[in-house]
Write an enzyme that holds these catalytic residues in place. Structure first.
Site, short mmCIF file in Angstrom:
data_model
loop_
_atom_site.label_atom_id
_atom_site.label_comp_id
_atom_site.label_asym_id
_atom_site.label_seq_id
_atom_site.Cartn_x
_atom_site.Cartn_y
_atom_site.Cartn_z
N HIS A 156 0.81 -1.22 0.00
CA HIS A 156 0.00 0.00 0.00
C HIS A 156 0.85 1.28 0.00
CE1 HIS A 156 -2.91 3.07 1.05
NE2 HIS A 156 -2.36 3.20 2.24
N HIS A 179 3.83 7.03 5.34
CA HIS A 179 2.63 7.75 5.77
C HIS A 179 1.78 7.01 6.81
CE1 HIS A 179 0.29 5.39 2.79
NE2 HIS A 179 -0.75 5.69 3.55
N ASP A 180 1.83 5.69 6.82
CA ASP A 180 1.01 4.97 7.80
C ASP A 180 1.82 4.44 8.99
OD1 ASP A 180 -1.57 5.22 6.86
OD2 ASP A 180 -1.37 3.55 5.44
N GLU A 193 0.95 6.23 12.50
CA GLU A 193 -0.43 5.92 12.83
C GLU A 193 -0.60 4.46 13.27
OE1 GLU A 193 -3.11 7.67 13.00
OE2 GLU A 193 -4.64 6.12 12.99
N ASP A 194 -0.03 3.54 12.52
CA ASP A 194 -0.36 2.13 12.71
C ASP A 194 0.74 1.25 13.31
OD1 ASP A 194 -2.75 2.70 11.50
OD2 ASP A 194 -2.07 2.11 9.51
N ASP A 251 -3.19 8.50 -1.21
CA ASP A 251 -3.55 7.45 -0.27
C ASP A 251 -5.02 7.06 -0.48
OD1 ASP A 251 -3.48 5.80 2.01
OD2 ASP A 251 -4.08 7.44 3.32
MN MN Z 1 -2.66 4.74 3.89
#
Ligand code: MN
Length: 743
Positions: free
Chosen positions: A69, A94-95, A98-99, A160
């Protein structure tokens, strides 16, 4: 157009997966190659490795390794938006914050503060639409602030979103609806605003595929069926133009481009026409290779050659050369009469303009150097900053206002002196007045549009010249909020109303304090709040106001007392001022069972805005105080509700029940004929035995339009009715009408 109709079932072993990841990563590097400076490759590699490590145990819903992704998002950034090395690094990461366990500090240490700031911005957006509404508005505001700092945040976020939309297939239906709604509500307009036309179009088409699967398939099929015929027509149309342009020594490209499914569908809905009646299923695009100093001249020359060959419709000429759109779009559009009397849109632009049209903001910057023209994006960002700096802006209406104000299409209007102003589509004379100055808006009593006197609610159109008429006696009124769309006008009107209310409220407060004293009840903020909640009023400010305008009668308070801690109110029937909700559910409605997540019987009502009937694709929406409301997924309000209040949406399904009928509206258009009403009513109540609730017919110049309200059991019955009506002689068109003039 639709790049992922089917996602293949995911099946790969670990070795193959590793190869696949590397293959995708190398493709990304190849795309980035022209932008790589010494040392860049190592940075990208480091970001890639950090992301691989961070996401190593994660998989997407489709089963693929998660890392695919971020790689895909980075590839979109490079290939489709034209972003460079730093954006690639941010997209890969980018993630992570966050994750995963990666922290912002690590990113900062490894890649510096510029990249950390963008990743932080992206992390903040992640949850915007998931949380509750006020928090969401607040977050959205934060994003916009980041956006005005560094627009790359929003560009990467769009990449995204695009990738998530392309891979939406594997999500659950509710999730698909929610994501698709957000996309149509916020992201597609944002992409449009950023000048990313291709991405905007793809987002819209993908959203429609999930929100309106039937219409989507219908149009896609129709487009496919008519493709050969269309290609032949386009070739015939282009041939003489090619000759002319070649003869005139232009270097150019010319081709026909199909319009998007979403835009065709919009046209069908807006104009109430069938697929066959949409004349512009495609546009012809001419892209010129012109030196900067000759761009405008060349475009007009080509326009002249085109209109020598085909007759233009003068009212359809759009000159975005002299006045580019505020998202940077430049081109010349005209509609001409092609072979067989068909109207064809022709778009003329240069390679540079085409780059801007496709890659938007990013391309705009590329050309910014050496271009003395003011940057329209800067201007737009400045306007956003102005609105954001207003403390009122964090109200829950903010997102809605922002969307109407900043993401809408624009019109161009003129002041009496000939200065140009850009306003969102739907702006009224009053919006214009506020755009000039708050004082002018507040004292506006009317306007002259093109020298004709009009009310302040008058909707403006591109090209209008407006002169505002003011009066010192005028004051903003609550109704004004109904016909302004710009954030500025809305905020200023609300401020003024609030101030007015506060002034009037002072009287009410004084009266209340006096009354409380006579009852030996203390008069402090705590008591005001207790009283407000007793009357179900939001704030003490409103309470004072209601008392001042005598909506609340102080004599009612005579039985109140005070127990040393709280006010003791009489037990029986609370007055409650907000009983204005919908009519109580009719008995009929409550008998139908609709299954939500659990299969309990739930009280529900049918939304007035779209009047669903069994068989329609629907969702349930938990309202405040009115229980569950059932809306059609294609309801005009659906996108807004799903996007803003996703957490209040529940899955609903119809249960067959022939006992209950539903009121729905049908519009019939046909040729006026003496017997027509008889024929219609005979068919409906005689042959089909459907109950008619209301029927109005209006005839004008030989054409009649009938509006009919009937009780049907389900969609099937309605469809049969429509089919049968169409078989009657003289009837041209029959369609369901969804919505009342919106509430
Ligand atoms: Mn994403």
């Amino acid at each position: 157009m639709d790049k992922v109709l089917n996602i293949p079932q995911y099946e790969m072993n670990e070795e193959q997966e590793k190869k696949e990841i590397l293959r995708k990563y190398r493709a990304l590097l190849r795309a980035l190659k022209p932008k790589l400076k010494p040392g860049d490759k190592e940075h990208v590699r480091a970001a890639f490795e950090m992301a691989v490590e961070a996401h190593k145990d994660m998989r997407r819903k489709s089963g693929e390794p998660y890392i695919l992704h971020p790689i895909a998002v980075a590839t979109i950034c490079v290939e489709e938006i034209g972003l460079g090395v730093r954006s690639t690094i941010c997209a890969l990461l980018h993630d992570t914050v966050e994750d995963t366990d990666v922290t912002l500090e690590e990113i900062q240490r490894e890649f510096g503060s510029e990249i950390a700031k963008i990743v932080d911005g992206l992390t903040k957006i992640a949850n915007v639409i998931d949380t509750n509404l006020s928090k969401q508005a607040e977050n959205f505001r934060k994003i916009l602030l980041t956006l005005t700092d560094d627009p790359r945040v929003i560009l990467i976020k769009l990449a995204d979103r695009l990738h998530n939309m392309r891979t939406l297939e594997s999500m659950k239906r509710e999730k698909q609806l929610k994501i698709a709604s957000e996309t149509i509500y916020v992201y597609a307009p944002l992409a449009h605003r950023m000048g990313l036309y291709n991405i905007k179009t793809e987002l819209e088409d993908l959203a429609m595929k999930y929100m309106e699967p039937d219409s989507y398939k219908y149009i896609a099929q129709k487009l496919d069926n008519t493709k050969r015929e269309r290609t032949r027509y386009i070739n015939d149309f282009i041939r003489p133009l090619k000759e002319k342009l070649t003869k005139a020594n232009f270097k150019f490209e010319i081709y026909g481009r199909p319009k998007s499914i979403h835009s065709i569908w919009n046209k069908m809905k807006k104009k109430g026409v069938t697929f066959e009646e949409v004349y512009d299923l495609f546009a012809i695009r001419i892209i010129l290779d012109s030196p900067p100093e000759k761009e405008k001249e060349d475009c007009w020359k080509v326009y002249s050659l085109v209109t020598d060959e085909y007759i233009p419709a003068p009212e359809r000429l759009r000159d975005w050369l002299s006045n580019p759109k505020s998202n940077g779009y430049e081109a010349l559009h005209t509609t001409v009469m092609g072979p067989h009397g068909k109207w064809v849109e022709v778009q003329i632009r240069t390679q540079r303009m085409n780059d801007i049209a496709e890659k938007g903001l990013a391309a705009h910057w590329k050309y910014k150097e050496g271009n003395s023209e003011e940057n329209r994006f800067d201007k737009w960002f400045q306007q956003i900053r102005d609105v954001l700096s207003n403390p009122e802006a964090n109200s829950v209406d903010f997102l809605q206002d922002f969307k109407l104000s900043f993401l809408a299409e624009e019109i161009y209007v003129y002041t009496p002196k000939g200065d140009i102003k850009m306003l969102p589509v739907g702006s009224s004379a009053l919006d214009f007045a506020f755009s000039i100055h708050t004082k002018i808006g507040e004292s506006c009593i009317g306007a002259k549009v093109n020298h004709k006197l009009v009310p302040i609610s008058h909707k403006l159109r591109s090209g209008d010249q407006i002169e505002i008429i003011t009066s010192s006696k005028q004051k903003p009124k609550a109704e004004w909020l109904k016909f302004v769309v710009t954030t500025k006008a809305k905020t200023k009107i609300k401020d003024s109303l609030k101030e007015e209310k506060r002034k009037i409220g002072e009287e009410g407060k004084a009266a209340l304090v006096k009354k409380l004293e006579s009852l030996h009840i203390p008069a402090t903020q705590q008591q005001f709040e207790e009283i407000a909640s007793y009357f179900k009023i939001n704030s003490s400010l409103d309470l004072f106001y209601e008392i001042a305008i005598k909506k609340i009668d102080l004599t009612e308070m005579k039985s109140w007392s005070y127990n040393g801690d709280k006010i003791v109110f009489p037990k029986q029937d609370k007055p409650g001022l907000d009983d204005k909700g919908d009519k109580p559910l009719s008995k009929k409605d409550t008998e139908l069972i609709i299954f939500g997540e659990s299969s309990d019987k739930i009280m529900y009502s049918l939304a007035n805005c779209c009047k669903p009937i069994p068989g329609d694709d629907v969702f349930g929406f938990i309202t405040q105080g009115e229980g569950l409301k059932i809306h059609r997924t294609n309801c005009p309000n659906a996108a807004r509700l799903l996007a803003n209040y996703g957490h209040r949406v529940v899955k609903t399904k119809w249960v067959k029940n022939k006992e209950i009928s539903f009121l729905t509206g049908i519009k019939i258009i046909g040729l006026d004929d003496v017997g027509v009403i008889n024929k219609i009513t005979n068919l409906i109540s005689g042959t089909l035995k459907i109950n008619i609730n209301a029927l109005t017919i209006e005839a004008k110049e030989g054409v009649f339009e009938g509006n009919l309200k009937v009780y049907v059991h389900d969609k099937e019955e309605l469809e049969t009715l429509v089919e049968e009506l169409l078989k009657l002689p003289g009837i041209e068109k029959v369609e369901r009408f969804d919505s009342e003039p919106s509430p």
